[in-house]
Design a protein around this motif. Structure first.
Motif, PDB file in Angstrom:
ATOM      1  N   GLU A  32       0.828  -1.199   0.000  1.00 55.93           N
ATOM      2  CA  GLU A  32       0.000   0.000   0.000  1.00 55.93           C
ATOM      3  C   GLU A  32       0.872   1.262   0.000  1.00 55.93           C
ATOM      4  OE1 GLU A  32      -3.108   0.153  -0.445  1.00 55.93           O
ATOM      5  OE2 GLU A  32      -3.615  -1.966  -0.279  1.00 55.93           O
ATOM      6  N   LEU A  33       1.970   1.203   0.733  1.00 53.30           N
ATOM      7  CA  LEU A  33       2.886   2.343   0.757  1.00 53.30           C
ATOM      8  C   LEU A  33       3.456   2.602  -0.633  1.00 53.30           C
ATOM      9  CD1 LEU A  33       4.687   4.397   2.398  1.00 53.30           C
ATOM     10  CD2 LEU A  33       6.370   2.572   2.496  1.00 53.30           C
ATOM     11  N   ARG A  34       3.912   1.551  -1.293  1.00 54.39           N
ATOM     12  CA  ARG A  34       4.486   1.717  -2.625  1.00 54.39           C
ATOM     13  C   ARG A  34       3.444   2.190  -3.629  1.00 54.39           C
ATOM     14  NH1 ARG A  34       9.245  -2.468  -4.221  1.00 54.39           N
ATOM     15  NH2 ARG A  34      10.485  -2.350  -2.303  1.00 54.39           N
ATOM     16  N   ASP A  35       2.234   1.669  -3.519  1.00 53.54           N
ATOM     17  CA  ASP A  35       1.178   2.106  -4.433  1.00 53.54           C
ATOM     18  C   ASP A  35       0.824   3.574  -4.218  1.00 53.54           C
ATOM     19  OD1 ASP A  35       0.941  -0.182  -5.888  1.00 53.54           O
ATOM     20  OD2 ASP A  35      -0.823  -0.949  -4.826  1.00 53.54           O
ATOM     21  N   THR A  36       0.954   4.049  -2.992  1.00 54.78           N
ATOM     22  CA  THR A  36       0.715   5.472  -2.733  1.00 54.78           C
ATOM     23  C   THR A  36       1.723   6.324  -3.493  1.00 54.78           C
ATOM     24  OG1 THR A  36      -0.171   5.005  -0.529  1.00 54.78           O
ATOM     25  CG2 THR A  36       0.591   7.242  -0.948  1.00 54.78           C
ATOM     26  N   TYR A  37       2.964   5.885  -3.496  1.00 58.19           N
ATOM     27  CA  TYR A  37       3.980   6.598  -4.284  1.00 58.19           C
ATOM     28  C   TYR A  37       3.701   6.456  -5.778  1.00 58.19           C
ATOM     29  CZ  TYR A  37       7.228   7.813  -0.528  1.00 58.19           C
ATOM     30  OH  TYR A  37       7.814   8.379   0.579  1.00 58.19           O
ATOM     31  N   ASP A  77      14.930  -2.153   1.544  1.00 56.37           N
ATOM     32  CA  ASP A  77      14.585  -2.284   0.132  1.00 56.37           C
ATOM     33  C   ASP A  77      13.577  -1.226  -0.304  1.00 56.37           C
ATOM     34  OD1 ASP A  77      14.668  -3.816  -2.399  1.00 56.37           O
ATOM     35  OD2 ASP A  77      12.576  -4.233  -1.917  1.00 56.37           O
ATOM     36  N   ASP A  78      12.682  -0.830   0.599  1.00 55.73           N
ATOM     37  CA  ASP A  78      11.696   0.207   0.267  1.00 55.73           C
ATOM     38  C   ASP A  78      12.355   1.572   0.097  1.00 55.73           C
ATOM     39  OD1 ASP A  78       9.447  -1.553   0.393  1.00 55.73           O
ATOM     40  OD2 ASP A  78       9.583  -1.489   2.567  1.00 55.73           O
ATOM     41  N   TYR A  79      13.299   1.878   0.989  1.00 61.39           N
ATOM     42  CA  TYR A  79      14.010   3.158   0.860  1.00 61.39           C
ATOM     43  C   TYR A  79      14.790   3.216  -0.450  1.00 61.39           C
ATOM     44  CZ  TYR A  79      12.922   4.273   5.715  1.00 61.39           C
ATOM     45  OH  TYR A  79      12.270   4.563   6.887  1.00 61.39           O
ATOM     46  N   GLU A  80      15.402   2.101  -0.806  1.00 59.29           N
ATOM     47  CA  GLU A  80      16.152   2.058  -2.064  1.00 59.29           C
ATOM     48  C   GLU A  80      15.211   2.214  -3.257  1.00 59.29           C
ATOM     49  OE1 GLU A  80      19.642  -0.684  -4.159  1.00 59.29           O
ATOM     50  OE2 GLU A  80      18.784  -1.240  -2.221  1.00 59.29           O
ATOM     51  N   TRP A  81      14.052   1.576  -3.178  1.00 59.63           N
ATOM     52  CA  TRP A  81      13.084   1.656  -4.272  1.00 59.63           C
ATOM     53  C   TRP A  81      12.558   3.078  -4.455  1.00 59.63           C
ATOM     54  CZ3 TRP A  81       7.879   2.951  -4.036  1.00 59.63           C
ATOM     55  CH2 TRP A  81       7.143   2.720  -5.189  1.00 59.63           C
ATOM     56  N   TRP A 144       2.706  -1.733 -14.066  1.00 58.57           N
ATOM     57  CA  TRP A 144       3.011  -3.161 -14.210  1.00 58.57           C
ATOM     58  C   TRP A 144       3.622  -3.701 -12.920  1.00 58.57           C
ATOM     59  CZ3 TRP A 144       7.527  -5.832 -13.577  1.00 58.57           C
ATOM     60  CH2 TRP A 144       7.519  -7.165 -13.989  1.00 58.57           C
ATOM     61  N   GLU A 145       4.519  -2.926 -12.316  1.00 57.91           N
ATOM     62  CA  GLU A 145       5.190  -3.343 -11.082  1.00 57.91           C
ATOM     63  C   GLU A 145       4.189  -3.549  -9.953  1.00 57.91           C
ATOM     64  OE1 GLU A 145       9.244  -1.756  -9.105  1.00 57.91           O
ATOM     65  OE2 GLU A 145       7.533  -0.406  -8.874  1.00 57.91           O
ATOM     66  N   SER A 146       3.191  -2.677  -9.864  1.00 59.69           N
ATOM     67  CA  SER A 146       2.176  -2.795  -8.824  1.00 59.69           C
ATOM     68  C   SER A 146       1.384  -4.088  -8.973  1.00 59.69           C
ATOM     69  CB  SER A 146       1.240  -1.590  -8.879  1.00 59.69           C
ATOM     70  OG  SER A 146       0.190  -1.728  -7.945  1.00 59.69           O
ATOM     71  N   LYS A 147       0.966  -4.397 -10.198  1.00 63.07           N
ATOM     72  CA  LYS A 147       0.217  -5.628 -10.440  1.00 63.07           C
ATOM     73  C   LYS A 147       1.069  -6.857 -10.142  1.00 63.07           C
ATOM     74  CE  LYS A 147      -2.748  -3.618 -14.026  1.00 63.07           C
ATOM     75  NZ  LYS A 147      -3.140  -3.673 -15.456  1.00 63.07           N
ATOM     76  N   PHE A 148       2.326  -6.806 -10.515  1.00 60.65           N
ATOM     77  CA  PHE A 148       3.232  -7.937 -10.297  1.00 60.65           C
ATOM     78  C   PHE A 148       3.447  -8.185  -8.803  1.00 60.65           C
ATOM     79  CE2 PHE A 148       7.623  -9.540  -9.799  1.00 60.65           C
ATOM     80  CZ  PHE A 148       7.480 -10.763 -10.462  1.00 60.65           C
TER      81      PHE A 148
END
Length: 218
Positions: A32-37, A77-81, A144-148
């Motif tokens: 959810e955090l990554r999708d917010t970004y 890994d999230d900070y790097e992403w 695509w990354e979100s779906k994967f």
């Protein structure tokens, strides 16, 4: 406030993250955090088209940092992403001009292997690698990354539930087998007299004579 003032004032995007429930799938918080970004912050930033990007690099959202009580749950890994994508946006709109300033992070116990140190290292590594690659930001890649990632999370959760179901089935079968063994043992002993330990006959005269020869009896 006039239209011109609105256009020239500070642009702030406040993205609230929902509080995870007890039944939440493990790992969904990070997704959810990554999708917010991916769906809100990155597209708005790219649309704003800045001349330079300044990062206030705080690391207290790490899941091991007591400052946020594990609420956000980010890892290295999230900070790097996040940093990789910010560099891509900088490469796309401002010729890679990006400045990062350390903001915070309080889980420093452990020195260079602390969550804070590992998060900073991941952030700096992404800055360096992104500057070398000069890769551009692509919103389609984010979609695509979100779906994967969501598919991976769903597959992992399905396997986890299947494993739990197998364990529950095995425990239930073991309990049932134990109950059956108890019933069978009870049925096999039903109607049989209680057996006492059979005592061996003792020749007390011979025992007394043996003690006399050994000097233990008068």
């Amino acid at each position: 406030m006039g239209e011109e003032s609105k256009l020239n004032c500070c642009k702030i995007i406040n993205c609230g993250l929902p509080l995870p429930s007890r039944e939440a799938v493990p790992g969904v918080q990070r997704l959810e955090l990554r999708d917010t970004y991916r769906k809100t912050i990155f597209p708005r930033l790219r649309e704003f088209d800045p001349d330079i990007i300044f990062i206030s690099a705080g690391f207290d959202a790490h899941k091991r940092d007591t400052m946020n009580f594990g609420y956000v749950g980010m890892v290295e890994d999230d900070y790097e992403w996040v940093t990789e994508n910010l560099v891509k946006i900088a490469n796309s709109c401002c010729n890679g001009r990006i400045v990062s300033v350390l903001e915070g992070g309080y889980k420093i116990h452990g020195g260079i292997v602390s969550p804070f140190a590992r998060s900073v290292a991941s952030h700096v590594r992404a800055l360096v690698d992104g500057g070398k690659s000069r890769e551009m930001f692509d919103a389609i890649d984010c979609e695509w990354e979100s779906k994967f990632e969501r598919q991976i999370l769903e597959d992992r959760e399905r396997k986890r539930q299947q494993k739990q179901e197998r364990q529950r089935a095995m425990e239930l079968a073991q309990r049932q087998q134990q109950q059956n063994n108890i019933v069978e043992e009870s049925n096999s002993n039903e109607g049989e007299p209680v057996r006492k330990r059979r005592r061996q006959q003792v020749d007390y005269r011979a025992l007394y004579e043996h003690l006399q020869r050994e000097g233990f009896a008068n």
